[in-house]
Motif scaffolding. Structure first.
Motif, mmCIF file in Angstrom:
data_model
loop_
_atom_site.group_PDB
_atom_site.id
_atom_site.type_symbol
_atom_site.label_atom_id
_atom_site.label_comp_id
_atom_site.label_asym_id
_atom_site.label_seq_id
_atom_site.Cartn_x
_atom_site.Cartn_y
_atom_site.Cartn_z
ATOM 1 N N VAL A 1 17.617 -105.926 2.887
ATOM 2 C CA VAL A 1 16.420 -106.082 3.714
ATOM 3 C C VAL A 1 16.496 -105.025 4.821
ATOM 4 C CG1 VAL A 1 15.073 -107.644 5.158
ATOM 5 C CG2 VAL A 1 16.404 -108.557 3.256
ATOM 6 N N PRO A 2 15.457 -104.207 5.008
ATOM 7 C CA PRO A 2 15.492 -103.178 6.059
ATOM 8 C C PRO A 2 15.860 -103.770 7.414
ATOM 9 C CG PRO A 2 13.558 -102.885 4.659
ATOM 10 C CD PRO A 2 14.196 -104.179 4.241
ATOM 11 N N ASP A 3 16.670 -103.024 8.172
ATOM 12 C CA ASP A 3 17.142 -103.522 9.474
ATOM 13 C C ASP A 3 15.989 -103.892 10.401
ATOM 14 O OD1 ASP A 3 19.704 -103.158 8.603
ATOM 15 O OD2 ASP A 3 20.015 -101.248 9.644
ATOM 16 N N ALA A 4 14.943 -103.039 10.437
ATOM 17 C CA ALA A 4 13.822 -103.295 11.345
ATOM 18 C C ALA A 4 13.097 -104.587 10.973
ATOM 19 C CB ALA A 4 12.845 -102.117 11.319
ATOM 20 N N VAL A 5 12.943 -104.826 9.684
ATOM 21 C CA VAL A 5 12.296 -106.060 9.218
ATOM 22 C C VAL A 5 13.132 -107.278 9.600
ATOM 23 C CG1 VAL A 5 11.672 -107.387 7.164
ATOM 24 C CG2 VAL A 5 11.026 -104.979 7.341
ATOM 25 N N MET A 6 14.445 -107.199 9.302
ATOM 26 C CA MET A 6 15.309 -108.342 9.577
ATOM 27 C C MET A 6 15.392 -108.632 11.064
ATOM 28 S SD MET A 6 16.971 -110.548 7.793
ATOM 29 C CE MET A 6 16.443 -111.797 8.968
ATOM 30 N N ALA A 7 15.436 -107.583 11.889
ATOM 31 C CA ALA A 7 15.516 -107.773 13.338
ATOM 32 C C ALA A 7 14.269 -108.472 13.864
ATOM 33 C CB ALA A 7 15.715 -106.432 14.036
ATOM 34 N N ALA A 8 13.080 -108.064 13.386
ATOM 35 C CA ALA A 8 11.834 -108.684 13.847
ATOM 36 C C ALA A 8 11.751 -110.138 13.406
ATOM 37 C CB ALA A 8 10.638 -107.895 13.314
ATOM 38 N N VAL A 9 12.133 -110.425 12.163
ATOM 39 C CA VAL A 9 12.102 -111.801 11.662
ATOM 40 C C VAL A 9 13.080 -112.670 12.442
ATOM 41 C CG1 VAL A 9 12.588 -113.276 9.680
ATOM 42 C CG2 VAL A 9 11.356 -111.113 9.355
ATOM 43 N N ARG A 10 14.294 -112.145 12.652
ATOM 44 C CA ARG A 10 15.313 -112.915 13.362
ATOM 45 C C ARG A 10 14.879 -113.207 14.806
ATOM 46 N NH1 ARG A 10 19.300 -109.594 12.473
ATOM 47 N NH2 ARG A 10 19.421 -108.717 14.579
ATOM 48 N N ARG A 11 14.310 -112.219 15.475
ATOM 49 C CA ARG A 11 13.853 -112.426 16.859
ATOM 50 C C ARG A 11 12.767 -113.496 16.916
ATOM 51 N NH1 ARG A 11 13.801 -106.741 17.241
ATOM 52 N NH2 ARG A 11 11.532 -106.809 16.984
ATOM 53 N N ALA A 12 11.807 -113.440 15.990
ATOM 54 C CA ALA A 12 10.712 -114.405 16.006
ATOM 55 C C ALA A 12 11.236 -115.821 15.767
ATOM 56 C CB ALA A 12 9.673 -114.033 14.956
ATOM 57 N N VAL A 13 12.201 -115.970 14.867
ATOM 58 C CA VAL A 13 12.776 -117.286 14.588
ATOM 59 C C VAL A 13 13.481 -117.826 15.826
ATOM 60 C CG1 VAL A 13 14.551 -118.499 13.267
ATOM 61 C CG2 VAL A 13 12.987 -116.928 12.100
ATOM 62 N N LEU A 14 14.288 -116.988 16.471
ATOM 63 C CA LEU A 14 15.081 -117.452 17.606
ATOM 64 C C LEU A 14 14.251 -117.591 18.878
ATOM 65 C CD1 LEU A 14 18.328 -115.347 17.030
ATOM 66 C CD2 LEU A 14 17.847 -117.693 16.326
ATOM 67 N N ASP A 15 13.226 -116.729 19.057
ATOM 68 C CA ASP A 15 12.392 -116.778 20.263
ATOM 69 C C ASP A 15 11.272 -117.801 20.149
ATOM 70 O OD1 ASP A 15 13.984 -114.759 21.181
ATOM 71 O OD2 ASP A 15 12.513 -113.162 20.860
ATOM 72 N N GLY A 16 10.998 -118.288 18.932
ATOM 73 C CA GLY A 16 9.901 -119.237 18.761
ATOM 74 C C GLY A 16 8.541 -118.586 18.879
ATOM 75 N N ARG A 17 8.407 -117.363 18.335
ATOM 76 C CA ARG A 17 7.132 -116.634 18.378
ATOM 77 C C ARG A 17 6.505 -116.565 16.999
ATOM 78 N NH1 ARG A 17 6.175 -116.157 23.865
ATOM 79 N NH2 ARG A 17 8.035 -115.366 24.917
ATOM 80 N N LYS A 18 5.186 -116.424 16.964
ATOM 81 C CA LYS A 18 4.516 -116.218 15.686
ATOM 82 C C LYS A 18 4.956 -114.885 15.088
ATOM 83 C CE LYS A 18 0.335 -119.000 16.366
ATOM 84 N NZ LYS A 18 0.570 -119.906 15.230
#
Length: 323
Positions: free
Chosen positions: A143-160
């Motif tokens: 999984v591309p790093d940029a994709v995984m970083a954005a998904v992980r941040r949204a999960v942990l930050d509670g953002r859409k």
């Protein structure tokens, strides 16, 4: 990023004593020219690193030098938590953070601790890429790093989360979801989310692009991720074009069959010593593949079309090798 790399360089030298520029470049995943520039930067900052010439030369720190670290970064702490609970650091894009965190942990140990010995990590190997028969272990999806970083941040930050997602056999399209959590199963990563309140499960490797939004996700404050995964798995197994197969099987190979099938609906011992199982598969292709793997240790009793498919496949193989 460079500051993290400089810290990692110092910790590598602390752990190994002396390393060549080539080895440092490989460990840090940079060029040797970058390593030389980093060495110069460390020297300018007062870190006592020096070069040893010759065939066995390299770079080393002055004896007795210890680093003063500020502690683990958030990603490094998360990587250690994930590593301690499940096999997910690579799937969730935390592999490099885990490596950096472990370097800091090893460096923080007192010299008298067994784990502080330079060769301690070399004596421990977890999940090699192949088993004793040289069969490759399950590969974790890329999984591309940029994709995984954005998904992980949204999960942990509670953002859409806005996803450009390609469903199986379809072109990618954009959709906005409320992320619930991340799950890793045999090297495959999944995002559990909701869309307008309905449960949705996305395979991480099929996400082309991802963007964390500023809006808060519509989700409960706490989640039982294991329970949510079980419920979604059950719904998945009960859907689709599932087929039920009656199988005769050698008891010694039962675990292989049940480990592949979706469910076992009935089971009894036959008069010939073999077991008779009624099992469910996802579809016809799944059933044919599973029975073929078992060879003569299993027989599909019904349905007739599956017996025909296996017979035709076996006959084709026999014709190919009859000479």
């Amino acid at each position: 990023m460079r500051a993290d790399r400089l810290v990692a360089l110092v910790l590598l030298l602390r752990r190994h004593g002396r390393l060549s520029a080539t080895v440092l470049a490989r460990e840090l995943e940079v060029s040797t020219r970058t390593v030389l520039r980093d060495i110069e930067a460390l020297s300018a900052a007062g870190v006592p690193v020096y070069a040893e010439r010759g065939r066995r030369g390299g770079f080393a720190l002055m004896p007795g030098f210890r680093t003063e670290l500020t502690g683990l970064t958030p990603d490094e702490g998360l990587a250690l938590l994930v590593a301690g609970s499940q096999r997910g650091t690579q799937t969730f894009g935390l592999g490099s953070a885990l490596a950096s965190a472990l370097l800091k942990v090893v460096d923080a140990l007192p010299d008298s601790h067994p784990g502080a010995a330079p060769d301690a990590v070399e004596r421990l190997l977890v999940d090699p890429r192949a088993d004793l028969l040289a069969r490759p272990t399950a590969a974790e999806e890329d999984v591309p790093d940029a994709v995984m970083a954005a998904v992980r941040r949204a999960v942990l930050d509670g953002r859409k989360l806005r996803l450009h997602y390609a469903s199986a056999g379809q072109d990618p399209r954009w959709r906005t979801v409320d992320p619930i959590g991340l799950v890793s199963v045999h090297g495959q990563g999944y995002l559990l989310a909701t869309t307008s309140g309905a449960d949705r499960t996305f395979r991480l490797s099929r996400i082309v692009e991802a963007e964390e939004l500023a809006e808060s996700a519509d989700r409960p404050g706490r989640v039982d991720l294991a329970r949510a995964w079980r419920e979604r798995s059950t719904r998945f197994r009960e859907g689709g074009d599932q087929v039920v197969v009656l199988v005769r099987i050698d008891p010694a190979r039962r675990a292989e069959l049940t480990g592949t099938a979706l469910a076992v609906r009935a089971e009894e011992a036959g008069p010939d010593g073999w077991l008779r199982l009624e099992v469910t598969f996802q579809d016809g292709r799944h059933a044919e593949w599973a029975l073929w793997q078992l060879g003569v240790a299993a027989e599909a009793v019904s349905p007739p079309w599956l017996r025909t498919a296996l017979h035709e496949r076996a006959a084709g193989i026999a014709r190919q090798y009859e000479r």
